[in-house]
Design a protein around this motif. Structure first.
Motif, PDB file in Angstrom:
ATOM      1  N   ALA A 258      -4.703  17.259  -4.355  1.00  0.00           N
ATOM      2  CA  ALA A 258      -5.118  16.177  -3.451  1.00  0.00           C
ATOM      3  C   ALA A 258      -4.065  15.080  -3.422  1.00  0.00           C
ATOM      4  N   GLU A 259      -3.465  14.804  -4.565  1.00  0.00           N
ATOM      5  CA  GLU A 259      -2.421  13.782  -4.628  1.00  0.00           C
ATOM      6  C   GLU A 259      -1.120  14.277  -4.009  1.00  0.00           C
ATOM      7  N   THR A 260      -0.722  15.510  -4.354  1.00  0.00           N
ATOM      8  CA  THR A 260       0.575  15.998  -3.890  1.00  0.00           C
ATOM      9  C   THR A 260       0.559  16.473  -2.444  1.00  0.00           C
ATOM     10  N   SER A 261      -0.623  16.571  -1.853  1.00  0.00           N
ATOM     11  CA  SER A 261      -0.680  16.916  -0.427  1.00  0.00           C
ATOM     12  C   SER A 261      -0.116  15.786   0.419  1.00  0.00           C
ATOM     13  N   ALA A 262      -0.152  14.576  -0.102  1.00  0.00           N
ATOM     14  CA  ALA A 262       0.413  13.386   0.534  1.00  0.00           C
ATOM     15  C   ALA A 262      -0.248  13.037   1.870  1.00  0.00           C
ATOM     16  N   VAL A 263      -1.473  13.484   2.081  1.00  0.00           N
ATOM     17  CA  VAL A 263      -2.148  13.209   3.350  1.00  0.00           C
ATOM     18  C   VAL A 263      -2.301  11.703   3.578  1.00  0.00           C
ATOM     19  N   GLU A 264      -2.666  10.968   2.540  1.00  0.00           N
ATOM     20  CA  GLU A 264      -2.818   9.518   2.703  1.00  0.00           C
ATOM     21  C   GLU A 264      -1.487   8.878   3.086  1.00  0.00           C
ATOM     22  N   LEU A 265      -0.419   9.320   2.453  1.00  0.00           N
ATOM     23  CA  LEU A 265       0.908   8.784   2.746  1.00  0.00           C
ATOM     24  C   LEU A 265       1.327   9.135   4.175  1.00  0.00           C
ATOM     25  N   ILE A 266       1.153  10.383   4.555  1.00  0.00           N
ATOM     26  CA  ILE A 266       1.520  10.831   5.903  1.00  0.00           C
ATOM     27  C   ILE A 266       0.694  10.093   6.956  1.00  0.00           C
ATOM     28  N   THR A 267      -0.598   9.941   6.681  1.00  0.00           N
ATOM     29  CA  THR A 267      -1.475   9.243   7.621  1.00  0.00           C
ATOM     30  C   THR A 267      -1.054   7.776   7.753  1.00  0.00           C
ATOM     31  N   SER A 268      -0.727   7.153   6.648  1.00  0.00           N
ATOM     32  CA  SER A 268      -0.295   5.751   6.679  1.00  0.00           C
ATOM     33  C   SER A 268       0.977   5.590   7.501  1.00  0.00           C
TER      34      SER A 268
ATOM     35  N   MET B 222       0.811  -1.201   0.000  1.00  0.00           N
ATOM     36  CA  MET B 222       0.000   0.000   0.000  1.00  0.00           C
ATOM     37  C   MET B 222       0.857   1.268   0.000  1.00  0.00           C
ATOM     38  N   LEU B 223       1.861   1.347   0.894  1.00  0.00           N
ATOM     39  CA  LEU B 223       2.698   2.541   0.956  1.00  0.00           C
ATOM     40  C   LEU B 223       3.422   2.817  -0.361  1.00  0.00           C
ATOM     41  N   PRO B 224       3.972   1.785  -1.031  1.00  0.00           N
ATOM     42  CA  PRO B 224       4.612   2.078  -2.324  1.00  0.00           C
ATOM     43  C   PRO B 224       3.630   2.696  -3.329  1.00  0.00           C
ATOM     44  N   GLY B 225       2.394   2.225  -3.339  1.00  0.00           N
ATOM     45  CA  GLY B 225       1.390   2.790  -4.247  1.00  0.00           C
ATOM     46  C   GLY B 225       1.074   4.236  -3.916  1.00  0.00           C
ATOM     47  N   LEU B 226       0.984   4.551  -2.627  1.00  0.00           N
ATOM     48  CA  LEU B 226       0.722   5.936  -2.221  1.00  0.00           C
ATOM     49  C   LEU B 226       1.893   6.836  -2.596  1.00  0.00           C
ATOM     50  N   MET B 227       3.101   6.321  -2.397  1.00  0.00           N
ATOM     51  CA  MET B 227       4.292   7.088  -2.754  1.00  0.00           C
ATOM     52  C   MET B 227       4.325   7.324  -4.267  1.00  0.00           C
ATOM     53  N   GLN B 228       3.985   6.310  -5.033  1.00  0.00           N
ATOM     54  CA  GLN B 228       3.988   6.424  -6.484  1.00  0.00           C
ATOM     55  C   GLN B 228       2.984   7.485  -6.950  1.00  0.00           C
ATOM     56  N   ARG B 229       1.789   7.480  -6.379  1.00  0.00           N
ATOM     57  CA  ARG B 229       0.783   8.482  -6.747  1.00  0.00           C
ATOM     58  C   ARG B 229       1.253   9.892  -6.416  1.00  0.00           C
ATOM     59  N   THR B 230       1.898  10.040  -5.277  1.00  0.00           N
ATOM     60  CA  THR B 230       2.400  11.350  -4.873  1.00  0.00           C
ATOM     61  C   THR B 230       3.467  11.838  -5.849  1.00  0.00           C
ATOM     62  N   VAL B 231       4.405  10.967  -6.180  1.00  0.00           N
ATOM     63  CA  VAL B 231       5.477  11.343  -7.107  1.00  0.00           C
ATOM     64  C   VAL B 231       4.917  11.641  -8.497  1.00  0.00           C
TER      65      VAL B 231
END
Length: 187
Positions: free
Chosen positions: A36-46, A1-10
């Motif tokens: 919404a993607e570059t805010s990285a909220v999902e990544l930070i929350t994870s 999951m985290l790699p996918g979130l990181m990929q979306r952010t990048v």
């Protein structure tokens, strides 16, 4: 999951870089969608959930990826408050248009009017955060508080139109108050 979130952010950062290179000024809605993607909220929350291995479950991590209302609200609060506080500085150094510039161009309004309209979006996002905090959810309150705290920090860093993330000295008075009159910790 985290790699996918990181990929979306990048990928979002890459799209922003293309906008900058092309001199493209998106509509406010286009900007918000990418922000919404570059805010990285999902990544930070994870990542915050990772530190709570005794509380956070696989279902909780999956919940983040379901696009919950509170995550969307945190994205808006963080990005819009950040844009209001930092847009002048960022434009001086050559940066993609912020929500402020996008709104001004799309609606033909002044900076003041754009900020006022964007603050309405922030207020609506806070309403969403408060509603989500008050209703029962599938995840624990301890985990929801991480999203709430992200929103609080973003609001404090950029309140009153300044950028205390870039210019941390602007938080000096708040830090002094915490040291002078410490907030008691709950046990």
């Amino acid at each position: 999951m985290l790699p996918g979130l990181m990929q979306r952010t990048v990928q979002g950062y890459f799209s922003e870089a293309k906008w900058l290179k092309e001199g493209y000024i998106p509509t406010f809605e286009e900007y918000i969608s990418l922000a919404a993607e570059t805010s990285a909220v999902e990544l930070i929350t994870s990542v915050a959930f990772l530190g709570m291995d005794d509380i956070a479950t696989k279902e909780d991590f999956n919940w983040i990826s379901t696009n919950p209302k509170i995550i969307n609200a945190a994205r808006l609060i963080g990005r819009l408050m950040g844009d209001i506080g930092s847009h002048k500085f960022e434009q001086k150094r050559g940066h993609i248009p912020s929500a402020v510039e996008c709104y001004m161009k799309q609606h033909g309004v002044s900076e003041e009017e754009a900020v006022e309209a964007i603050m309405e979006h922030v207020a609506n996002a806070w309403t969403d955060v408060n509603e989500e905090m008050l209703k029962p959810t599938a995840i624990s309150m301890s985990l929801l508080e991480r999203v709430l705290n992200y929103s609080r920090v973003a609001h404090i860093l950029y309140k009153d139109g300044y950028d205390a993330f870039t210019e941390a000295y602007k938080l000096k008075d708040q830090v002094v108050l915490l040291l002078k009159d410490p907030v008691p910790l709950q046990e």
